[in-house]
Design a protein around this motif. Sequence first.
Motif, PDB file in Angstrom:
ATOM      1  N   TRP A   1     -22.103  13.393 -17.964  1.00 28.27           N
ATOM      2  CA  TRP A   1     -21.228  12.619 -17.073  1.00 28.27           C
ATOM      3  C   TRP A   1     -20.656  13.398 -15.897  1.00 28.27           C
ATOM      4  N   GLY A   2     -20.637  14.724 -15.981  1.00 28.79           N
ATOM      5  CA  GLY A   2     -20.054  15.506 -14.891  1.00 28.79           C
ATOM      6  C   GLY A   2     -18.543  15.366 -14.830  1.00 28.79           C
ATOM      7  N   PRO A   3     -17.940  15.792 -13.710  1.00 33.14           N
ATOM      8  CA  PRO A   3     -16.477  15.789 -13.580  1.00 33.14           C
ATOM      9  C   PRO A   3     -15.886  14.383 -13.702  1.00 33.14           C
ATOM     10  N   GLN A   4     -14.784  14.273 -14.373  1.00 28.20           N
ATOM     11  CA  GLN A   4     -14.151  12.971 -14.619  1.00 28.20           C
ATOM     12  C   GLN A   4     -13.043  12.621 -13.621  1.00 28.20           C
ATOM     13  N   HIS A   5     -12.604  13.629 -12.865  1.00 28.90           N
ATOM     14  CA  HIS A   5     -11.544  13.427 -11.860  1.00 28.90           C
ATOM     15  C   HIS A   5     -10.293  12.788 -12.441  1.00 28.90           C
ATOM     16  N   TRP A   6      -9.922  13.246 -13.571  1.00 25.46           N
ATOM     17  CA  TRP A   6      -8.687  12.826 -14.181  1.00 25.46           C
ATOM     18  C   TRP A   6      -7.677  13.938 -13.894  1.00 25.46           C
ATOM     19  N   TRP A   7      -6.498  13.757 -13.394  1.00 22.23           N
ATOM     20  CA  TRP A   7      -5.727  12.546 -13.430  1.00 22.23           C
ATOM     21  C   TRP A   7      -5.748  11.866 -12.066  1.00 22.23           C
ATOM     22  N   PRO A   8      -5.920  10.537 -11.982  1.00 22.31           N
ATOM     23  CA  PRO A   8      -5.997   9.914 -10.669  1.00 22.31           C
ATOM     24  C   PRO A   8      -4.610   9.737 -10.049  1.00 22.31           C
ATOM     25  N   ALA A   9      -4.232  10.636  -9.176  1.00 21.13           N
ATOM     26  CA  ALA A   9      -2.910  10.551  -8.518  1.00 21.13           C
ATOM     27  C   ALA A   9      -2.958  11.361  -7.232  1.00 21.13           C
ATOM     28  N   GLN A  10      -2.128  10.975  -6.287  1.00 19.61           N
ATOM     29  CA  GLN A  10      -2.103  11.683  -5.009  1.00 19.61           C
ATOM     30  C   GLN A  10      -1.068  12.811  -4.989  1.00 19.61           C
ATOM     31  N   THR A  11      -0.077  12.737  -5.854  1.00 22.15           N
ATOM     32  CA  THR A  11       0.960  13.777  -5.881  1.00 22.15           C
ATOM     33  C   THR A  11       1.307  14.111  -7.333  1.00 22.15           C
ATOM     34  N   ARG A  12       2.002  15.255  -7.481  1.00 21.53           N
ATOM     35  CA  ARG A  12       2.422  15.648  -8.833  1.00 21.53           C
ATOM     36  C   ARG A  12       3.417  14.638  -9.393  1.00 21.53           C
TER      37      ARG A  12
END
Length: 257
Positions: free
Chosen positions: A19-30
């Motif tokens: 599957w490769g990278p999951q890009h979790w966590w989906p958010a723009q800021t901390r």
Amino acid sequence: MKEKEDQIQSYYRALFRAWGPQHWWPAQTRFEMIVGAYLTQNTAWTNVVKALANLRRARRLSLKGIRETSLGELERMLRPSGYFRQKAMRLKSFVAFLDQQHDGSLRKLFIKPTHDLREALLSLHGIGPETADSILLYAGNHPVFVVDAYTRRILGRHGIIPEKATYEEIRELFQRALMPIADSVADSTRPEKRILAAGLPGAAHPPSAMSRAKRTALVQVYNEMHGLIVGVGKNYCRKSQPRCDECPLQKFLPVSK
Ligand code: SF4
């Protein structure tokens, strides 16, 4: 114990290759990540997305926004995420904690040593180990593995952990198991590094500012493994009727299964 660590390493490699990278966590800021960690308790992520959209639309998805929003208004915006009164109160408490003890600064919060910070987060109302570790890993880039219900279910079904294994036992097992993977990621000649750098189609979420944040190899590997486990749990290892025949971990099922 070594055998269990080897198994977990094999799971990581199989899932990451699939599957490769999951890009979790989906958010723009901390801060958005932290809000998401509170809101995702006892609800599906799709409901969290609706509540986050309400906050974003009202320009309240920030420390200042939550601080200056009345409790009633915050409850109204969080309603889609369920337990909205409790969650609004807890978010307000987090902001008060940050203001009173860290001058309202996430930088000052996350600069603390991992152990101290974990203890501080666990002392807050409504933050259990999974939420604390999610915040540490995804917003703070601290090397802490997040154990969730999917992790427990998958490892239990594969006979790697007993039913009564504690959160800490599972967390420590994963952290030990994934360290050698992180070493191989740090070595640019190994395949994991190339895959991470290239990015593969089929990732669970589109890349976001937080998923692309600079972090150590160890934090990145903990991040990916948690995201991959969420993918298995959501799509294959369901509570009832698991889809073993299509699952990338099917070849690792104990023979008696
Ligand atoms: S769906 Fe089946 S093969 Fe996949 S993790 Fe669950 S028990 Fe294992």
